[in-house]
Design a protein around this motif. Structure first.
Motif, short mmCIF file in Angstrom:
data_model
loop_
_atom_site.label_atom_id
_atom_site.label_comp_id
_atom_site.label_asym_id
_atom_site.label_seq_id
_atom_site.Cartn_x
_atom_site.Cartn_y
_atom_site.Cartn_z
N LEU A 115 0.77 -1.24 -0.01
CA LEU A 115 0.16 -0.02 0.03
C LEU A 115 0.90 0.96 -0.40
CD1 LEU A 115 -2.81 -0.28 2.61
CD2 LEU A 115 -3.35 -0.53 0.34
N ASN A 116 -0.06 2.00 -0.55
CA ASN A 116 0.72 3.24 -0.26
C ASN A 116 0.80 4.35 1.44
OD1 ASN A 116 1.66 6.57 -0.37
ND2 ASN A 116 1.50 6.25 -2.88
N TRP A 117 1.39 4.58 1.78
CA TRP A 117 1.61 4.72 3.26
C TRP A 117 0.52 6.27 3.51
CZ3 TRP A 117 -0.16 3.24 7.71
CH2 TRP A 117 0.26 4.39 8.96
N THR A 118 1.04 7.04 2.58
CA THR A 118 1.13 8.68 2.49
C THR A 118 0.45 8.20 1.68
OG1 THR A 118 3.22 8.69 1.90
CG2 THR A 118 1.82 10.32 1.67
N ALA A 119 -0.74 7.59 1.26
CA ALA A 119 -1.96 8.17 0.07
C ALA A 119 -2.93 7.30 2.16
CB ALA A 119 -2.20 7.25 -0.93
N LEU A 135 0.34 -3.93 7.45
CA LEU A 135 0.10 -2.78 6.49
C LEU A 135 1.84 -3.54 5.79
CD1 LEU A 135 -1.87 -0.03 7.12
CD2 LEU A 135 -2.95 -2.22 6.09
N ASP A 136 2.17 -3.53 4.37
CA ASP A 136 3.02 -4.22 3.84
C ASP A 136 2.78 -2.74 2.76
OD1 ASP A 136 4.59 -4.68 2.31
OD2 ASP A 136 4.09 -5.65 1.18
N VAL A 137 4.14 -2.06 3.25
CA VAL A 137 4.13 -0.04 3.06
C VAL A 137 5.20 -0.41 2.07
CG1 VAL A 137 2.75 0.94 4.78
CG2 VAL A 137 4.79 0.77 4.72
N GLY A 138 5.90 -1.28 2.06
CA GLY A 138 7.37 -1.47 0.72
C GLY A 138 8.48 -1.15 1.41
N GLU A 139 8.14 -1.72 2.83
CA GLU A 139 9.14 -1.60 3.91
C GLU A 139 9.91 -2.68 4.21
OE1 GLU A 139 8.46 1.00 7.47
OE2 GLU A 139 8.35 3.02 5.82
N LYS A 140 10.40 -2.28 4.67
CA LYS A 140 11.88 -3.56 5.26
C LYS A 140 9.86 -5.11 5.96
CE LYS A 140 15.83 -3.84 5.36
NZ LYS A 140 17.42 -3.30 6.63
N GLY A 141 10.09 -4.11 7.44
CA GLY A 141 8.68 -4.71 7.86
C GLY A 141 7.17 -4.39 7.42
N PHE A 200 -8.03 6.65 -7.52
CA PHE A 200 -8.15 8.25 -7.65
C PHE A 200 -6.90 8.91 -7.47
CE2 PHE A 200 -8.82 12.59 -5.73
CZ PHE A 200 -8.95 13.51 -7.22
N LEU A 201 -6.28 8.40 -6.53
CA LEU A 201 -5.03 8.27 -6.46
C LEU A 201 -3.27 8.11 -7.43
CD1 LEU A 201 -5.13 9.23 -2.86
CD2 LEU A 201 -5.42 11.01 -4.38
N GLY A 202 -4.38 6.74 -7.51
CA GLY A 202 -3.72 6.32 -8.47
C GLY A 202 -1.86 5.88 -8.14
N THR A 203 -2.99 4.93 -6.71
CA THR A 203 -1.97 3.78 -5.37
C THR A 203 -2.74 2.81 -5.33
OG1 THR A 203 -3.26 5.74 -3.67
CG2 THR A 203 -0.91 5.85 -4.10
N GLU A 204 -3.56 2.15 -6.10
CA GLU A 204 -4.13 1.53 -6.63
C GLU A 204 -3.05 0.10 -5.53
OE1 GLU A 204 -8.10 -0.43 -8.02
OE2 GLU A 204 -7.11 1.04 -9.42
N ALA A 205 -3.85 -0.85 -4.79
CA ALA A 205 -3.46 -2.02 -4.24
C ALA A 205 -3.89 -3.04 -5.05
CB ALA A 205 -2.63 -2.00 -3.37
#
Lengths: 338, 109
Positions: A240-244, A267-273, A324-329
């Motif tokens: 997921l995009n954490w900011t969005a 939540l998986d936000v693309g970080e290590k954990g 809308f924000l283009g951050t679709e997971a």
């Protein structure tokens, strides 16, 4: 803000006579807890607690402007927690490792969480480790019907302790469990007789257990009650995009915080954990960024417990905003109790 | 304490907390990541605010400025106060569950 130098707080809540004090009485006998645990109670019940670090606080709620019940500060707790802290820092022989707060049967736990999370001093010295709600297995079904406070206490709980299971009929117990799962599908259930519980239950779940509980939320049970509490869970496969996501969630809580009784997520936000998210109404605990994933599977799970909001509305909103924000997971699964 | 405006900051909003839990931070360290996140947040916010006629700007990497088309501007510290300030300027609530808003958003994309 790491938790390393903060002291954990366990909140024990539950209906009058549901066994809060009996449970604490037994737990506090454990040698590792009896010396270094501060206990704050709101009332001295029939069953007394014999503990040398016992403090009594008269429930004093400061109404802050805003009008939301969860955003009230509990002045009494603030004072007691500060004096425990003072004692700990002044006297090095008297170690304080944990504080247990036993609420009254009618108390709403949200203002307690709010006080600890927002007080300028307390937020740097304490964190909420675990919320335990005791439910009387024999009278629980009746109490759910009659006391709205219990429903609130159950939705906030991390662990639900079913007491007096020896005198309840087997069918009754299962029915009660199913009802409680409607209100809080992600809580851990523990059955206790005469308060004989493992003292470890006052500690919060580790990330692995946490994940298990969130993952094991099956399709929420279709509720036939008119309490208008419903839950919805999401599973995402991509990060997921954490900011969005933060933007959307803060907006949702700003507008509907009173009716979002609980948010829980890994939540998986693309970080290590992953990020462990835990919120009650307007209050979001500082999100815990874990160093690594507890197991191989990297899926994001998110649960909402809602009051008077249709789960579908939340689901549509989240999907629309993401698109809308283009951050679709990629959304794998949506379960709602509709 | 914010040295520029004298505002006392008591709370770090949960969206501003990062995975970095080390106690000491060297000057300038991770500034790029932080700035990148802020710019991304402002861009995403503006996509939403476009529907309300509002505009958000990052100010010196420490505050945000929210403006409407009539020239009113307000300083906002974090997402915690952003939505309340925006509602104040608009004089109407902002609700992400609002079906009208959602319809608008979905037609644009």
């Amino acid at each position: 803000m790491s938790r390393e130098n903060k002291k954990p707080i366990t909140i024990v809540t539950g209906c009058l006579g549901s066994g809060k004090t009996t449970l604490l009485q037994n737990i506090l006998k454990a040698p590792e807890l009896s010396e270094s645990t501060g206990v704050i109670v709101n009332e001295f019940g029939k069953v007394g607690l014999d503990h040398h670090l016992l403090r009594k606080a008269d429930e004093k709620t400061i109404l802050l402007s805003g009008g939301c019940i969860c955003c009230n500060s509990r002045e009494d707790l603030e004072q007691e927690l500060k004096s425990l802290l003072y004692m700990d820092e002044k006297d090095h022989k008297q170690k304080l490792n944990r504080v247990i707060i036993e609420t009254t049967g009618l108390a709403d736990p949200a203002p307690i969480l709010f006080t600890i999370a927002t007080n300028p001093i307390l937020q740097h010295h304490f964190y909420i480790d675990c919320v335990i709600t005791t439910v009387d297995a024999e009278n629980g079904l009746l109490q759910i019907k009659n006391s709205p406070e219990l429903i609130k206490q159950v939705t906030v709980a991390d662990k639900i302790v079913l007491t007096k299971t020896d005198i309840a009929k087997a069918g009754q117990l299962n029915e009660l469990k199913n009802r409680l799962k409607e209100f809080n599908p992600s809580a851990e259930f523990i059955e206790v007789i005469h308060g004989n519980a493992n003292p470890k239950i006052i500690e919060g779940n580790t990330s692995t257990d946490y994940l298990d509980h969130i993952k094991n939320v099956n399709k929420p049970i279709v509720s036939d009650n008119n309490s208008n509490i419903q839950s919805i869970s999401f599973t995402f496969s991509n990060p997921l995009n954490w900011t969005a996501f933060g933007l959307w969630l803060s907006m949702l809580l700003h507008a509907n915080g009173e009716n979002v009784l609980r948010v829980k997520g890994l939540l998986d936000v693309g970080e290590k954990g992953p990020i462990v998210l835990n919120g009650v109404q307007h209050i979001i605990h500082p999100p815990d960024h874990l160093k690594e994933w507890p197991d191989e599977e990297r899926l994001s799970h998110l649960i909402f417990i809602l009051r008077s909001i249709e789960p579908d509305a939340v689901s549509t909103s989240l999907k629309t905003f993401q698109r809308f924000l283009g951050t679709e997971a990629e959304l794998l699964e949506v379960n709602s109790s509709l | 304490m914010c040295v520029l405006c004298g505002e006392f900051i008591m709370q770090v909003h949960w969206t501003d907390q990062t995975s970095d839990d080390s106690d000491t931070v060297r000057v300038g360290e991770k500034q790029r990541d932080r700035q990148r996140t802020r710019i991304e947040r402002v861009n995403l916010c503006n996509q939403i605010f476009n529907h309300y006629g509002l505009k958000l700007e990052d100010w010196q990497g420490s505050k945000y400025i929210l403006r409407d088309r009539k020239g009113t501007s307000k300083v906002v510290h974090d997402l915690g106060s952003l939505w309340a300030t925006a509602e104040n300027m608009l004089k109407r609530p902002i609700d992400p569950l609002d079906p009208q808003l959602l319809e608008k958003l979905s037609t644009v994309s």
